[in-house]
Design a protein around this motif. Structure first.
Motif, PDB file in Angstrom:
ATOM      1  N   THR A  29       0.831  -1.208   0.000  1.00 58.18           N
ATOM      2  CA  THR A  29       0.000   0.000   0.000  1.00 58.18           C
ATOM      3  C   THR A  29       0.866   1.258   0.000  1.00 58.18           C
ATOM      4  N   LEU A  30       2.182   1.088   0.081  1.00 55.63           N
ATOM      5  CA  LEU A  30       3.094   2.230   0.090  1.00 55.63           C
ATOM      6  C   LEU A  30       4.051   2.111  -1.082  1.00 55.63           C
ATOM      7  N   ARG A  33       7.130  -0.665  -1.585  1.00 51.40           N
ATOM      8  CA  ARG A  33       6.794  -1.799  -0.730  1.00 51.40           C
ATOM      9  C   ARG A  33       6.013  -2.854  -1.492  1.00 51.40           C
ATOM     10  N   THR A  35       3.939  -6.586  -0.233  1.00 48.38           N
ATOM     11  CA  THR A  35       3.425  -7.081   1.045  1.00 48.38           C
ATOM     12  C   THR A  35       3.191  -8.588   0.935  1.00 48.38           C
ATOM     13  N   PRO A  36       3.423  -9.322   2.022  1.00 40.48           N
ATOM     14  CA  PRO A  36       3.149 -10.754   1.999  1.00 40.48           C
ATOM     15  C   PRO A  36       1.685 -11.014   1.613  1.00 40.48           C
ATOM     16  N   ASN A  56      10.509  -9.226   2.293  1.00 43.77           N
ATOM     17  CA  ASN A  56      10.271 -10.089   3.457  1.00 43.77           C
ATOM     18  C   ASN A  56      10.788 -11.507   3.214  1.00 43.77           C
ATOM     19  N   TYR A  61       6.523 -17.082   8.063  1.00 44.78           N
ATOM     20  CA  TYR A  61       5.082 -17.316   8.232  1.00 44.78           C
ATOM     21  C   TYR A  61       4.725 -18.796   8.370  1.00 44.78           C
TER      22      TYR A  61
ATOM     23  N   THR B 139       0.435   8.939   4.238  1.00 46.79           N
ATOM     24  CA  THR B 139      -0.072   7.951   5.191  1.00 46.79           C
ATOM     25  C   THR B 139      -0.879   8.604   6.314  1.00 46.79           C
ATOM     26  N   ILE B 320       1.385   2.253   9.876  1.00 47.23           N
ATOM     27  CA  ILE B 320       1.454   1.919   8.451  1.00 47.23           C
ATOM     28  C   ILE B 320       2.895   2.040   7.958  1.00 47.23           C
ATOM     29  N   LEU B 321       3.535   3.132   8.354  1.00 45.25           N
ATOM     30  CA  LEU B 321       4.894   3.401   7.880  1.00 45.25           C
ATOM     31  C   LEU B 321       5.906   2.374   8.368  1.00 45.25           C
ATOM     32  N   CYS B 323       5.369  -0.809   9.853  1.00 40.76           N
ATOM     33  CA  CYS B 323       5.080  -2.244   9.920  1.00 40.76           C
ATOM     34  C   CYS B 323       6.012  -3.013   8.989  1.00 40.76           C
ATOM     35  N   ALA B 325       5.580  -5.753   7.694  1.00 34.87           N
ATOM     36  CA  ALA B 325       4.857  -6.557   6.703  1.00 34.87           C
ATOM     37  C   ALA B 325       3.849  -5.719   5.910  1.00 34.87           C
ATOM     38  N   ASN B 326       3.900  -4.404   6.090  1.00 34.57           N
ATOM     39  CA  ASN B 326       2.969  -3.515   5.385  1.00 34.57           C
ATOM     40  C   ASN B 326       1.500  -3.831   5.702  1.00 34.57           C
ATOM     41  N   ASP B 328      -1.745  -2.468   6.796  1.00 30.15           N
ATOM     42  CA  ASP B 328      -2.203  -1.082   6.636  1.00 30.15           C
ATOM     43  C   ASP B 328      -3.572  -0.926   7.287  1.00 30.15           C
ATOM     44  N   ARG B 330      -5.577   1.420   7.400  1.00 26.62           N
ATOM     45  CA  ARG B 330      -6.606   2.073   6.573  1.00 26.62           C
ATOM     46  C   ARG B 330      -7.395   1.021   5.798  1.00 26.62           C
ATOM     47  N   GLN B 331      -6.640   0.035   5.284  1.00 29.08           N
ATOM     48  CA  GLN B 331      -7.280  -1.058   4.557  1.00 29.08           C
ATOM     49  C   GLN B 331      -8.177  -1.866   5.490  1.00 29.08           C
TER      50      GLN B 331
END
Lengths: 314, 342
Positions: A29-30, A33, A35-36, A56, A61, B139, B320-321, B323, B325-326, B328, B330-331
């Motif tokens: 979302t950034l 980045r 994400t898993p 990652n 996991y 963010t 959010i910034l 984490c 593992a991203n 989020d 907001r999601q």
């Protein structure tokens, strides 16, 4: 294209019910980045991606999915963690299907952020460049100048013992010549080295992100969490923090694949991999052992040979 | 009252604060890593970066705090209290989100029912000099959480960076105590206009699209939802989001004891740790990451609103910034509002 082939393979594995789920990477979302991503439905494989932001180590996991057959997307380092974990009997032999990707080495998002003024709102890869854009700038950076420290010294980018390798193997470097930074560090006096360690660890907030990001840190109860006996206090006194970091590093002896997930997870940007890299070099020099290369060779601290060096016993 | 502080007078101004107060402000520990810290020299203060990693709550609720010391000598017991705050304090450079967050945890630590002396003593002794957030990040979602990049709520004084100077608004009685400070000059009308321009520009940048209306009621229906199993998958179970959250306020109290002396210490704790809910019997009511992740979200968006009629999130975006593992939030909020399925 690697991404397309990962999706095809994932689809096939899910459709044939070879695996129950695929763990790979999805769009983050950034900017900068990934994400898993956890996929069970073959219709959803198009959400899987591959790029230089897949930082990652997804092997971390696996403990959540011990009851399932898992298809795991692995880089060279992640595959080595899997071999190290197999030696510690962490999974049943046919529980995993490894989709290996020879790794282009991952981009250090923090260094990219620091290279520009202003917030990065969009980032993409184009050839050997990373294009980053903000409100009032657009900059092209040379990808290879912004790799993670652990990736800069990587010696096994092509996954070993993967069930399938997607893409062509890449040229590898040898362990010993790959660590100029460690060799420089070794030249410092013990006082200087301690000072550096003290300064880095002083930023620790004890969030244990380094531990949780690491696939090898799977103890049901970490020594820092044991209420009885209590090995360590939970506050911020330097001795407790340093104790944690030293023990964490030592527990990795002969088990660390050098993936750098610990360092990347740290919100306080503490340098950690120089400790584990030094241990990896020592293990190579003393026992001619590298983590996760030979699926039958136990790590030196889990076994012994009569000709093991023992000069350190005084 | 609106005054102005030339940037060339900034360090002398800080020194004038330090003559009277203990000053807390953002300090860079390494490139891109900062925290709020007690200032020893004015040039340590660094307002150039956006929010420090660790939030301003730390000034009132330190990550690790000695509650008292004790010692036994012969048959004598001696207990030394550490709850007093000897000097008045100023926190300078906190952004509106962090200040908003302090007003939320006020309900817990110095609310109607209980007063925590350790927190309340620090809070009462502290003057808050907020700073306008002129470059909110992508963010940030404070405007969805009843805040705003220029919200003065909770600040005693409020700074707006005008480039060559700061506009200084004195907002409360505590703030008015600075009206005679010799480094603060009268603000001219062009300064006020510039301040308004910067404010408008920053407000336009805000992403107000995180929908929290009705989330408390929705979560009431979701305690046993399979959603939690799904949403927790990528969470690695570290404590980054809770420790760096300006509203998370859980703690653990331990005795750090030697044979005949020791200290009682209060440390931040995190609901994402399995030890947090481990009972003496060995039973753990939150035995997996599913329950722990649910707790984190529920506390912010359901339990806290039930107790205090406010959501315990200020939209600072730290979780959010930082984490690994991203994950989020907001999601997560959006998915909850859609009933838990994507």
């Amino acid at each position: 294209m690697i991404q397309e082939k990962i999706r095809q393979k994932a689809k096939e594995l899910l459709e044939n019910k070879t695996v129950d789920l695929i763990i790979g990477f999805g769009e983050g979302t950034l900017p900068l980045r990934a994400t898993p991503l956890f996929i069970r439905n073959p219709e959803e494989v198009d959400r899987l991606i591959w790029n230089s932001f897949c930082e990652n180590n997804l092997a971390t996991y696996l403990h959540k999915f011990s009851q399932f057959k898992v298809g795991l997307v692995v880089k060279g380092c992640d595959a080595r963690s899997i071999i190290a974990l197999s030696l510690e009997k962490r999974f049943k032999p046919d529980q995993l299907f490894l989709i290996g990707v020879p790794c282009q080495r991952m981009v250090d998002r923090r260094r990219v952020k620091k290279a520009v003024k202003g917030e990065i709102l969009r980032a993409r890869e184009q050839g050997d460049q990373i294009i980053v854009e903000g409100e009032d700038f657009k900059t092209a950076l040379k990808r290879d100048d912004y790799l993670y420290p652990s990736c800069q010294v990587c010696t096994h980018r092509t996954p070993i013992k993967a069930n399938v390798v997607i893409g062509d193997p890449v040229e590898e470097r040898s362990l010993i010549e790959a660590h100029p930074e460690i060799k420089e560090f070794e030249k410092k006096s013990p006082e200087e080295r301690w000072k550096y360690f003290e300064k880095e660890s002083s930023r620790c907030i004890r969030c244990y992100a380094c531990r949780e990001a690491c696939p090898m840190c799977y103890c049901a109860e970490c020594f820092v969490d044991s209420p009885n006996p209590k090995w360590i206090e939970k506050g911020l006194s330097p001795s407790d923090i340093e104790f944690y970091h030293i023990v964490r590093a030592y527990h990795q002896t002969g088990r660390c694949s050098g993936c750098g997930a610990c360092e990347r997870a740290c919100p306080m940007e503490i340098r950690l991999t120089y400790l584990t890299q030094k241990l990896n070099l020592d293990v190579k020099e003393l026992f001619d052992f590298e983590t996760g290369i030979d699926a039958d060779a136990l790590p030196p601290l889990s076994t012994y040979e009569t000709e093991d060096k023992q000069e350190f016993i005084k | 009252m609106k005054l102005k502080l030339d940037k060339k007078d900034f360090n002398p101004f800080l020194q004038s604060l330090m003559d009277e107060y203990d000053l807390f402000a953002p300090v860079q520990l390494a490139e891109g890593v900062s925290v709020y810290k007690k200032i020893d020299r004015p040039d340590e203060v660094d307002l150039s970066t956006s929010n420090p990693q660790k939030p301003a709550k730390e000034v009132f609720f330190p990550q690790s705090e000695i509650m008292f010391r004790y010692e036994k000598t012969g048959k004598q017991h001696q207990v030394t209290s550490t709850e007093g705050v000897e000097r008045k304090r100023v926190i300078l450079g906190a952004r509106p989100c962090d200040i908003h967050a302090v007003s939320l945890i006020d309900h817990v630590f110095s609310g109607k029912e209980y007063t925590d002396v350790y927190y309340a003593n620090k809070r009462n002794a502290t003057t808050i000099i907020g700073i306008a957030c002129d470059h909110p990040l992508s963010t940030c979602f404070c405007t969805s959480m009843n805040g705003g990049p220029f919200s003065r709520e909770g600040s005693d004084l409020f700074l707006v960076d005008l480039g060559e100077a700061y506009l200084v608004e004195l907002l409360t009685e505590k703030g008015m105590a600075f009206s005679q400070n010799k480094f603060l000059k009268k603000a001219e009308s062009n300064d006020l206009n510039l301040g308004r321009e910067i404010e408008e520009k920053a407000s336009k940048k805000m992403d107000a699209s995180v929908p929290v209306e009705g989330i408390e009621k929705r979560l009431d229906q979701m305690v046993e939802s399979p959603f939690w199993e799904k949403v927790q998958e990528k969470c690695i179970g570290c404590r980054v989001c809770t420790y760096l959250c300006p509203t998370c306020h859980c703690f653990d109290i331990v005795d750090e004891a030697l044979t005949n002396k020791g200290q009682r210490v209060r440390n931040w704790d995190s609901c994402l740790s399995s030890l947090y809910s481990l009972e003496t019997s060995g039973h753990n009511p939150r035995s997996t990451n599913r329950e722990r992740t649910r707790q984190r979200i529920m506390h912010k968006f359901n339990y806290f609103p039930k107790n205090f009629d406010r959501i315990a999130c200020v939209g600072c975006g730290r979780c959010i910034l930082y984490c690994p593992a991203n994950f989020d939030i907001r999601q997560t909020i959006k998915e909850i509002q859609k009933g838990g399925d994507k």
